[in-house]
Design an enzyme around this catalytic site. Structure first.
Site, mmCIF file in Angstrom:
data_model
loop_
_atom_site.group_PDB
_atom_site.id
_atom_site.type_symbol
_atom_site.label_atom_id
_atom_site.label_comp_id
_atom_site.label_asym_id
_atom_site.label_seq_id
_atom_site.Cartn_x
_atom_site.Cartn_y
_atom_site.Cartn_z
ATOM 1 N N TYR A 75 0.830 -1.220 0.000
ATOM 2 C CA TYR A 75 0.000 0.000 0.000
ATOM 3 C C TYR A 75 0.857 1.259 0.000
ATOM 4 O O TYR A 75 0.356 2.369 -0.087
ATOM 5 C CB TYR A 75 -0.856 0.058 1.275
ATOM 6 C CG TYR A 75 -1.899 -1.022 1.464
ATOM 7 C CD1 TYR A 75 -1.754 -2.294 0.925
ATOM 8 C CD2 TYR A 75 -3.039 -0.759 2.219
ATOM 9 C CE1 TYR A 75 -2.712 -3.273 1.128
ATOM 10 C CE2 TYR A 75 -4.007 -1.728 2.433
ATOM 11 C CZ TYR A 75 -3.836 -2.980 1.884
ATOM 12 O OH TYR A 75 -4.782 -3.932 2.093
ATOM 13 N N GLY A 90 -10.514 -5.686 6.268
ATOM 14 C CA GLY A 90 -10.926 -6.918 6.944
ATOM 15 C C GLY A 90 -9.749 -7.489 7.717
ATOM 16 O O GLY A 90 -8.607 -7.336 7.289
ATOM 17 N N GLN A 98 -0.818 -11.888 3.334
ATOM 18 C CA GLN A 98 -0.614 -10.437 3.268
ATOM 19 C C GLN A 98 -0.165 -9.824 4.589
ATOM 20 O O GLN A 98 -0.163 -8.602 4.743
ATOM 21 C CB GLN A 98 -1.897 -9.769 2.779
ATOM 22 C CG GLN A 98 -2.146 -10.110 1.326
ATOM 23 C CD GLN A 98 -3.243 -9.279 0.734
ATOM 24 O OE1 GLN A 98 -3.409 -8.128 1.067
ATOM 25 N NE2 GLN A 98 -4.006 -9.889 -0.131
ATOM 26 N N ILE A 125 -17.082 -15.720 4.164
ATOM 27 C CA ILE A 125 -17.279 -14.710 3.125
ATOM 28 C C ILE A 125 -15.965 -14.105 2.617
ATOM 29 O O ILE A 125 -15.971 -13.091 1.969
ATOM 30 C CB ILE A 125 -18.243 -13.588 3.590
ATOM 31 C CG1 ILE A 125 -17.746 -12.966 4.880
ATOM 32 C CG2 ILE A 125 -19.662 -14.074 3.694
ATOM 33 C CD1 ILE A 125 -18.459 -11.693 5.232
ATOM 34 N N ASP A 205 4.864 -39.897 -30.831
ATOM 35 C CA ASP A 205 4.659 -38.447 -30.909
ATOM 36 C C ASP A 205 5.031 -37.934 -32.301
ATOM 37 O O ASP A 205 6.027 -37.241 -32.481
ATOM 38 C CB ASP A 205 5.524 -37.796 -29.801
ATOM 39 C CG ASP A 205 5.371 -36.291 -29.725
ATOM 40 O OD1 ASP A 205 4.392 -35.762 -30.300
ATOM 41 O OD2 ASP A 205 6.234 -35.643 -29.099
HETATM 42 C C1 SPV Z 1 5.608 -31.946 -25.794
HETATM 43 O O1 SPV Z 1 5.414 -31.936 -24.567
HETATM 44 O O2 SPV Z 1 5.031 -32.718 -26.534
HETATM 45 C C2 SPV Z 1 6.576 -31.023 -26.386
HETATM 46 C C3 SPV Z 1 7.741 -30.595 -25.611
HETATM 47 O O3 SPV Z 1 6.402 -30.686 -27.530
HETATM 48 S S1 SPV Z 1 9.030 -31.668 -26.020
HETATM 49 O O4 SPV Z 1 8.597 -33.017 -25.709
HETATM 50 O O5 SPV Z 1 10.179 -31.279 -25.222
HETATM 51 O O6 SPV Z 1 9.311 -31.543 -27.440
HETATM 52 MG MG MG Z 2 5.061 -31.888 -28.570
#
Ligand code: SPV
Ligand code: MG
Length: 433
Positions: A75, A90, A98, A125, A205
């Site tokens: 503040y 309050g 805080q 509340i 992936d």
């Molecule tokens: C993912 O989590 O799929 C990513 C990050 O793309 S990495 O796996 O590091 O590429």
């Molecule tokens: Mg990825």
């Protein structure tokens, strides 16, 4: 008339606030110091409603004479400028995070004989409690979508945890740690990782899990959570397809997508050059960014460009040149990736990038360079840190261990201590009974 200062976030105005303002009005002219988003960001409490909306509500109250911004959780600045005779608040800050600001207010007021008046604040509340109740009611797609941009603007750093199903989403939403100073620290958002969503589905992936399957996972996660999400969109696919992905994500309430500047069959970045991966041309990737930006319907959705130059050993200059080109094409942020344990190249990139661009959000994924803390990333000038795969990596060894133990012992007795008690799993999800 004596001057009375009341400091408020005022996101969800409730009976406790009214009680404080009524009490304040008994002492003189009430000036409300209304917290800006940045002030909230300092204590992990970024308001949902914007400043002007909150101000408009407060200004209509008969007890309030004036509303001014309070730019920090402290503040100090406003008190020194106004020199109020009273501060009314309050009394919940005697015990919450805080309390350090409470002592500061008492010390500053003492300089001119001002007084702190504390109004008893019942716990049912408190604002935190009202927010908890609100979270149980859920969140709209629009409110969730806009939240990430707001958090990036308001907080020193945004911490994001990987999620791959609703249960990991609940962990991201509910996990908290209380610091020695009494501050509650939590994750701010969720990462829908291509790696962990694919792995959960038993697929590599390589963009083999299509957008429909990925968005099904998001729907499940959104059913159970309110945190914002950023989506790992891999390469974004064909430019012509990416615009549909953007619209789908916005409709769901996802806050943004990260697209990486690779082309052809995408492999996970953590393989680096151990596998064949090709970087897109700057021109073609900029075109994809432009098409994505043109496709979005809301102002808030973010398209973040992920630079793979360090992963593919194309060099620092290439990484920097690409980052600036992608921003020029309209990217709302840059994710810079590295697969080195040593954070040196990430640090060099961030420092060099920041000499030319102070504002564009920078995102890092410290899976490999995992020794760097969030505080160190703040110092460096990073805005968002994504812990990209840890929930799935933590779950898998636990499951494998128990599966093997049952095979070995021909019963589950020995595995019991590695499992959570049945009573706990039954009660984990509210509403089970
Ligand atoms: C993912 O989590 O799929 C990513 C990050 O793309 S990495 O796996 O590091 O590429
Ligand atoms: Mg990825």
């Amino acid at each position: 008339m004596p001057k009375v200062y009341v400091s408020l976030i005022g996101d969800l105005l409730h009976a406790g606030h009214i009680r404080v303002l009524k009490e304040a009005a008994k002492y003189g002219t009430v000036i409300v110091g209304l917290w800006t988003d940045k002030a909230g960001g300092e204590v992990n409490d970024v308001p949902y409603l914007d400043y002007d909306t909150r101000k408009e509500v407060l200004e209509t109250l008969s007890m309030v004479s004036e509303v001014i911004p309070q730019e920090s959780a402290s503040y100090k600045e406003n008190l020194e400028a106004l020199k109020p005779d009273f501060v009314v608040r309050g009394d919940d800050w005697k015990i919450n995070s805080q309390r350090k600001y409470r002592q500061e207010v008492i010390d500053i007021l003492a300089r001119w004989g001002g007084k702190l008046i504390e109004v008893s604040y019942s716990s049912e509340i408190s604002e935190a409690n009202v927010k908890d109740k609100k979270n149980k009611l859920g969140i709209t797609a629009t409110a969730r979508l806009g939240r990430l941009r707001k958090l990036i603007e308001a907080k020193p750093i945004v911490k994001i945890l990987e999620v791959h199903n609703a249960l990991s989403g609940l962990i991201a939403e509910n996990a908290e740690e209380i610091t020695e100073g009494g501050e509650v620290v939590k994750f701010d958002a969720m990462w829908s990782s291509s790696l962990t969503d694919s792995t959960s589905k038993g697929k590599p992936d390589i963009e083999a899990v299509d957008t429909t399957a990925r968005t099904n996972t998001i729907n499940e996660i959104f059913e159970a959570t309110t945190l914002p999400m950023i989506y790992d969109a891999d390469t974004g696919g064909k430019t012509e397809h990416f615009e549909f992905t953007v619209k789908t994500l916005e409709r769901l309430g996802v806050s943004g997508a990260i697209i990486e500047d690779k082309t052809g069959l995408k492999k996970n970045s953590l393989f680096g050059n151990e596998v064949i991966q090709k970087q897109d041309s700057i021109e073609s990737f900029c075109e994809k960014i432009k098409v994505g930006k043109a496709a979005q319907i809301t102002q808030d959705f973010m398209i973040v460009a992920r630079v793979e130059s360090l992963i593919l050993e194309a060099g620092m200059d290439d990484a920097l040149a690409r980052a600036h080109a992608y921003i020029e094409a309209g990217a709302d942020g840059i994710m810079i990736h590295s697969r080195h344990k040593d954070p040196a190249e990430i640090i060099e990139f961030v420092q060099k990038f920041r000499t030319q661009d102070m504002h564009t959000p920078l995102i890092v994924v410290p899976t490999s360079f995992n020794s760097v803390t969030t505080d160190e990333f703040v110092e460096l000038g990073v805005n968002v840190v994504i812990y990209a795969n840890h929930m799935l990596r933590a779950a898998y060894p636990g499951m494998m261990k128990v599966a093997k133990s049952i095979l070995k012992n021909k019963r589950s007795l020995e595995a019991e201590s590695d499992c959570m008690p049945i009573k706990d799993i039954l009660n984990l999800i509210p509403g089970t009974r």
